[in-house]
Design a protein around this motif. Structure first.
Motif, short mmCIF file in Angstrom:
data_model
loop_
_atom_site.label_atom_id
_atom_site.label_comp_id
_atom_site.label_asym_id
_atom_site.label_seq_id
_atom_site.Cartn_x
_atom_site.Cartn_y
_atom_site.Cartn_z
N LYS A 98 0.60 3.84 -3.24
CA LYS A 98 -0.34 4.80 -2.65
C LYS A 98 -0.83 5.87 -3.62
O LYS A 98 -1.95 6.37 -3.49
N ASP A 99 -0.02 6.26 -4.59
CA ASP A 99 -0.42 7.33 -5.51
C ASP A 99 -0.82 6.83 -6.89
O ASP A 99 -0.96 7.61 -7.82
N CYS A 100 -0.99 5.52 -7.01
CA CYS A 100 -1.28 4.93 -8.32
C CYS A 100 -2.79 4.88 -8.58
O CYS A 100 -3.59 4.73 -7.67
N PRO A 101 -3.19 4.96 -9.85
CA PRO A 101 -4.62 4.97 -10.20
C PRO A 101 -5.29 3.61 -10.04
O PRO A 101 -4.62 2.58 -10.00
N SER A 160 0.83 -1.21 0.00
CA SER A 160 0.00 0.00 0.00
C SER A 160 0.86 1.26 0.00
O SER A 160 0.49 2.27 -0.61
N GLU A 161 2.02 1.21 0.65
CA GLU A 161 2.95 2.34 0.60
C GLU A 161 3.49 2.53 -0.81
O GLU A 161 3.53 3.65 -1.33
N LYS A 211 5.44 4.67 -10.77
CA LYS A 211 4.13 5.30 -10.86
C LYS A 211 3.86 5.71 -12.30
O LYS A 211 2.72 5.59 -12.80
N GLU A 212 4.90 6.16 -13.00
CA GLU A 212 4.75 6.60 -14.37
C GLU A 212 4.36 5.44 -15.29
O GLU A 212 3.56 5.60 -16.21
N GLU A 242 0.69 4.69 -14.73
CA GLU A 242 -0.11 5.71 -15.39
C GLU A 242 -0.11 5.52 -16.91
O GLU A 242 -1.12 5.77 -17.57
#
Length: 318
Positions: free
Chosen positions: A12-15, A8-9, A227-228, A231
């Motif tokens: 955390k910022d992923c869609p 989860s860490e 993360k990129e 996305e």
């Protein structure tokens, strides 16, 4: 690894695509494969060449499987030996026959993962409770995927050939930017809703080097988390990731040591279906010879009720 961050860490910022196709959805990004997408794939059938890309199952020389799983085992039940030995039934007209059965992990061969195959924090794809996996997947099993079928425009990205190798090395990574660069070198564009097939050549080491060396320090080559990258998959609405490795991504992230974060970021969160352990060698050779890297891709895993995955023999038509 105890000092690794939690999933989860990491994510955390992923869609996520949860709820995008309704609260009851169980096929995820395969919803992108509409009738129009099927017809777009058909437009790339130019030569009538057919490539079944399942790896041999029950090979006497062994099957590459995830560590801890057993290879498929086939057992003869009846054959001509039974008639020679006098233990076979007699049928009017003198018919003889052969019969056998197979014991295998549902994910112990070329296969589709169910979207409920992996999870963290007590929830599988689309927010279903992980308790729905107890005793069999009551939600997000492989059955809805099998009932829908997967047909669309496929694109082969030959990462091994792009890097000038027969096969990538253990733990060798690549990114979405590498995928784009590979596509550009091959003269194609990765389009929205494409089914992406990635060749690493890595499975060749199972038979060439032997199982002992193959599993020693097991860490497959493959996509590495960012993360990129997540996305990128989200923006391009990729429905299906297909590779010639056992787990579709590098086994352990080099920066964090976390195991298989893309299974969670792409499958659990975005609903991208994973197809693993494919034999892409003949297809890759042909694509390199005629420079046609886009084609029709079609697949339908076995309809296993509550299954975590199912064997499949995907078909590529050029």
């Amino acid at each position: 690894m105890t000092d690794s961050p939690s999933m989860s860490e990491v994510l955390k910022d992923c869609p996520k695509n949860w709820g995008r196709w309704g609260e009851d959805d169980e096929v995820g990004a395969l919803n992108f494969l509409t009738a129009e997408e099927v017809l777009r794939g058909v437009q790339h059938v130019k030569q009538g060449k057919v490539f079944p890309v399942q790896l041999k199952m029950g090979d006497p020389n062994g099957d590459p499987v995830w560590p801890g799983r057993r290879a498929a085992e086939r057992l003869m039940v009846i054959d001509e030996g039974n008639w020679i030995g006098g233990s076979a039934p007699e049928f009017p007209g003198g018919l003889h026959y052969a019969d056998d059965f197979i014991t295998a992990f549902l994910q112990g061969s070329t296969q589709y993962d169910a979207l409920g195959h992996v999870w963290y924090d007590g929830e599988i794809y689309n927010g279903y409770d992980a308790k729905t996996t107890i005793g069999g997947l009551k939600k997000a099993s492989v059955l809805p995927i099998a009932e829908k079928g997967i047909v669309g425009r496929g694109v082969l990205l030959d990462m091994a050939r792009y890097r000038g190798k027969d096969r990538l090395e253990k733990g060798e990574t690549f990114t979405h930017e590498d995928l784009e660069a590979c596509a550009e070198k091959q003269g194609i564009t990765i389009e929205k809703h494409d089914i992406i097939l990635i060749r690493t050549g890595f499975l060749g080491s199972f038979h060439e080097d032997g199982p002992v060396k193959f599993y020693d320090g097991f860490n497959e080559p493959g996509l590495t988390f960012s993360k990129e990258l997540v996305e990128w998959f989200h923006e391009r609405e990729i429905p299906n990731l297909v590779t010639d490795t056992i787990a579709n991504e590098t086994t352990y992230e080099p920066d964090t040591g976390v195991a298989l974060p893309l299974h969670c970021a792409l499958m659990r969160n975005l609903g991208v279906t994973f197809t693993e352990i494919c034999d892409l060698e003949a297809l890759a050779e042909d694509c390199a010879s005629d420079n046609q890297y886009a084609f029709l891709y079609a697949a339908a895993p076995l309809k296993i009720v509550e299954g975590t995955g199912a064997p499949v023999n995907p078909i590529v038509v050029k």
